[in-house]
Write an enzyme that holds these catalytic residues in place. Structure first.
Site, short mmCIF file in Angstrom:
data_model
loop_
_atom_site.label_atom_id
_atom_site.label_comp_id
_atom_site.label_asym_id
_atom_site.label_seq_id
_atom_site.Cartn_x
_atom_site.Cartn_y
_atom_site.Cartn_z
N LYS A 111 0.84 -1.20 0.00
CA LYS A 111 0.00 0.00 0.00
C LYS A 111 0.88 1.25 0.00
O LYS A 111 1.68 1.46 0.90
CB LYS A 111 -0.92 -0.01 1.23
CG LYS A 111 -1.71 1.29 1.43
CD LYS A 111 -2.67 1.20 2.62
CE LYS A 111 -3.33 2.55 2.92
NZ LYS A 111 -4.21 2.51 4.12
N ASP A 136 -2.68 10.10 3.82
CA ASP A 136 -4.08 9.69 3.97
C ASP A 136 -4.79 10.68 4.88
O ASP A 136 -4.73 10.59 6.10
CB ASP A 136 -4.15 8.28 4.56
CG ASP A 136 -5.59 7.81 4.73
OD1 ASP A 136 -6.51 8.47 4.19
OD2 ASP A 136 -5.80 6.78 5.41
N LYS A 184 -10.34 12.72 8.23
CA LYS A 184 -9.92 12.26 9.55
C LYS A 184 -9.90 13.45 10.52
O LYS A 184 -9.74 14.59 10.09
CB LYS A 184 -8.49 11.70 9.46
CG LYS A 184 -8.38 10.34 8.82
CD LYS A 184 -6.93 9.88 8.80
CE LYS A 184 -6.78 8.52 8.14
NZ LYS A 184 -7.46 7.42 8.83
N ASP A 202 -12.32 7.05 3.67
CA ASP A 202 -11.12 6.79 4.47
C ASP A 202 -10.73 5.31 4.44
O ASP A 202 -9.64 4.95 4.88
CB ASP A 202 -11.35 7.26 5.91
CG ASP A 202 -10.06 7.41 6.70
OD1 ASP A 202 -8.98 7.36 6.06
OD2 ASP A 202 -10.14 7.57 7.93
N GLU A 224 -9.56 3.67 2.08
CA GLU A 224 -9.02 3.80 0.72
C GLU A 224 -7.96 2.75 0.40
O GLU A 224 -7.72 2.47 -0.76
CB GLU A 224 -8.46 5.21 0.52
CG GLU A 224 -7.02 5.42 0.98
CD GLU A 224 -6.79 5.21 2.48
OE1 GLU A 224 -7.77 5.27 3.24
OE2 GLU A 224 -5.64 4.98 2.88
N ARG A 259 -7.85 -0.46 0.83
CA ARG A 259 -8.40 -1.63 0.15
C ARG A 259 -8.80 -1.29 -1.29
O ARG A 259 -8.79 -2.16 -2.16
CB ARG A 259 -9.58 -2.19 0.96
CG ARG A 259 -10.72 -1.22 1.13
CD ARG A 259 -11.66 -1.62 2.27
NE ARG A 259 -11.12 -1.26 3.59
CZ ARG A 259 -11.73 -1.51 4.74
NH1 ARG A 259 -12.91 -2.13 4.75
NH2 ARG A 259 -11.18 -1.15 5.88
N1 BES Z 1 -4.43 4.28 6.92
C1 BES Z 1 -5.59 4.02 7.66
C2 BES Z 1 -5.39 2.95 8.73
C3 BES Z 1 -4.60 3.37 9.92
C4 BES Z 1 -5.23 3.97 10.99
C5 BES Z 1 -3.26 3.10 9.99
C6 BES Z 1 -4.50 4.33 12.10
C7 BES Z 1 -2.55 3.45 11.10
C8 BES Z 1 -3.17 4.06 12.16
C9 BES Z 1 -6.70 3.52 6.75
O1 BES Z 1 -6.71 4.04 5.48
C10 BES Z 1 -7.99 3.92 7.39
O2 BES Z 1 -8.24 5.08 7.48
N2 BES Z 1 -8.78 2.94 7.81
C11 BES Z 1 -10.02 3.19 8.44
C12 BES Z 1 -11.02 2.22 7.88
C13 BES Z 1 -12.42 2.47 8.33
C14 BES Z 1 -12.93 3.75 7.72
C15 BES Z 1 -13.27 1.30 7.92
C16 BES Z 1 -9.85 3.00 9.93
O3 BES Z 1 -9.14 2.05 10.32
O4 BES Z 1 -10.36 3.78 10.68
ZN ZN Z 2 -4.91 4.65 4.77
MN MN Z 3 -7.78 5.89 5.37
#
Ligand code: BES
Ligand code: ZN
Ligand code: MN
Length: 494
Positions: A265, A270, A277, A347, A349, A351
């Site tokens: 990835k 992000d 966020k 968010d 993204e 996947r």
């Molecule tokens: N990059 C983040 C995941 C992440 C969160 C990595 C905190 C490290 C620390 C990913 O893109 C994300 O935002 N995931 C969301 C998914 C949710 C919206 C289903 C998450 O984990 O909150």
């Molecule tokens: Zn991310």
């Molecule tokens: Mn994200």
């Protein structure tokens, strides 16, 4: 740092510091005994006075020990060999290298081997190389006045008897892995304004310049459009930086041998997109390309080792930002596989870029595909910053990865990919939605990916918790480069 193997009796080694072990209760290791004899019982005298009792991870630095060629001697407490777990061994090594780092010694020797440490020489040597490099690392490339660099420039892994083939292999491999870890850390620590998708592509092209066995190709957005990568492209819509799809092909074996494909990835920042966020600690989302960085680090490491394997790295790279053009919650896109996706949260993204990269991976007729991604906050909640999440559609592959992680102390833990979780992705309007609700967030993210990996052996590493540290020691960790490199090394042996 330079790493080498030296066979010598410890009193004869000319270097800034020689490090030898003392077991719990003050019992001298083999190398410490040799120093004791050469110095007229100097070490024994110190131990008798109680300055060093051999407690695990204690250290004592000695200067000008009589009869010894080295400028300094570092006594390292090894504890009771039977009680020394991998974790304690790592603490002992960290303590030893912190103490070494505290001296101006430019070169040092560390005695490994059963009689010197109570553990397998190859294991100690490999972990010592990794720890030494970790402790010498400074994330200061963007400070106008760099911090004082570590004094220690060269480390010898020393033995009194003939070094085994296993020890030699371990040191060579570990040195390459340590440099791969450093590359991964450097990329992870770079801010999003420097480490853009185009920058990642440049670094991938540079790797191909350095290593004949690597061929890099970079696809542009127009190429991705032709391939039908509607899911990947939906993520980059809000960004001014062009997305890149980077492929690195490392050929170490016959062209008939099917490759292991590593997919990383590469979200260079992000923000969450329209599903923005919260502001606190959003800067940490510059690390959201750590999976991509680990693919580059691993490829560099195996190219340096010259591993007789074929390995392909695929990096979907883009930013996830809001704008008037950005993808909105509710938008429906068509992935390269033809499956349609309702994007309920922009968010989620990772996947969305990975699914198209995973479909693309099938073109390389892979033996195995492993994707590496900072994919879910839920994984941080489940496993913290200690253990990477692992999910796979083949249990034997999961076992191989878990074993490699145990071996090199870069551990993962398997979570289930049971079918029962799949309905959480049901959508009224498309083939699936991109989020599965709060329960089992790491698993439903992997379930999403599993819908694009049905045709091959596949595993997914969620490194959201392990790729970087927050707080005072904020920075990229270089994980899971050691796990991936060890996994690939083990495949050669098979
Ligand atoms: N990059 C983040 C995941 C992440 C969160 C990595 C905190 C490290 C620390 C990913 O893109 C994300 O935002 N995931 C969301 C998914 C949710 C919206 C289903 C998450 O984990 O909150
Ligand atoms: Zn991310
Ligand atoms: Mn994200």
């Amino acid at each position: 740092m330079e790493f080498s193997i030296k066979q010598s009796s410890p009193e004869k080694l000319h270097c800034g510091c020689v490090a030898v072990g003392v077991f719990d209760g003050g019992k001298l290791s083999g190398a410490a005994q040799a120093l004791d004899q050469a110095s007229g019982n100097y070490l024994g005298g110190i131990i008798a006075k109680g300055d060093m009792g051999g407690k695990a991870a204690s250290t004592l630095l000695l200067h000008k020990v009589p009869g010894i060629a080295a400028e300094r001697v570092l006594l390292v407490g090894l504890g009771k060999p039977k009680e020394v777990t991998d974790k304690v061994s790592m603490e002992i090594l960290r303590a030893a290298f912190r103490a070494l780092q505290g001296t101006p010694a430019k070169d040092a020797a560390l005695y490994c081997g059963d009689e010197n440490t109570g553990r397998d020489a190859a294991w100690v040597a490999r972990q010592a190389v990794l720890v030494a490099a970790e402790i010498a690392y400074r994330p200061d490339s963007l400070k106008s006045k760099p911090e004082k660099p570590a004094a220690l420039k060269s480390l010898a892994l020393a033995t009194m008897g003939k070094p085994s083939a296993a020890l030699k292999a371990a040191v060579g491999q570990a040195a390459a892995i340590a440099r791969g870890v450093k590359l991964t850390k450097d990329l992870g620590n770079l801010p999003g304004n420097i480490c853009t998708p185009a920058y990642l592509a440049e670094r991938a092209l540079a790797l191909a310049k350095e290593h004949k066995a690597i061929k890099t190709t970079v696809l542009e957005e127009k190429d991705m459009r032709k391939l039908g990568m509607g899911s990947l492209l939906s993520v980059t819509r809000g960004s001014e930086q062009p997305a890149k799809l980077i492929t690195l092909e490392y050929r170490g074996a016959d062209r008939k041998q099917k490759p292991v494909v590593l997919v990383g990835k590469g979200i260079t920042f992000d923000s969450g997109g329209i599903s923005l966020k919260p502001g606190a600690e959003m800067d940490e989302m510059k690390y959201d390309m750590s999976g991509a960085a680990s693919v580059l680090g691993t490829l560099q490491a195996i190219a340096e080792m010259g591993l007789p394997l074929n390995v392909t790295g695929i990096i979907p790279a883009c930013e996830n930002l809001p704008s008037g053009r950005a993808t909105k919650p509710g938008d429906i896109v068509t992935s390269m596989s033809g499956q349609t996706i309702e994007i309920l949260n922009t968010d989620a993204e990772g996947r969305l870029i990975l699914c198209d990269a995973l479909t693309y991976a099938a073109r390389f007729e892979p033996d195995t595909v492993v994707d590496i991604a900072t994919l879910t906050g839920a994984c941080v909640i489940a496993l913290g910053h200690v253990t990477s999440g692992l999910l796979s559609n083949r249990d034997d592959l999961a076992k191989e990865l878990l074993a490699a992680g145990e071996q090199i102390y870069d551990r993962a833990w398997q979570l289930p990919l049971y079918e029962e979780y799949q309905p959480q992705l049901d959508s009224n309007f498309a083939d699936m939605q991109n989020i599965g609700g709060r329960p089992a967030g790491t698993i439903t993210a992997a379930c999403f990916l599993s819908r694009f990996t049905r045709d091959y052996r596949w595993a997914h590493l969620d490194i959201a918790g392990t790729a970087w540290k927050s707080g005072k020691e904020k920075g990229a960790t270089g994980r899971p480069v050691p796990l991936l490199a060890q996994f690939l090394i083990n495949r050669v042996a098979k």
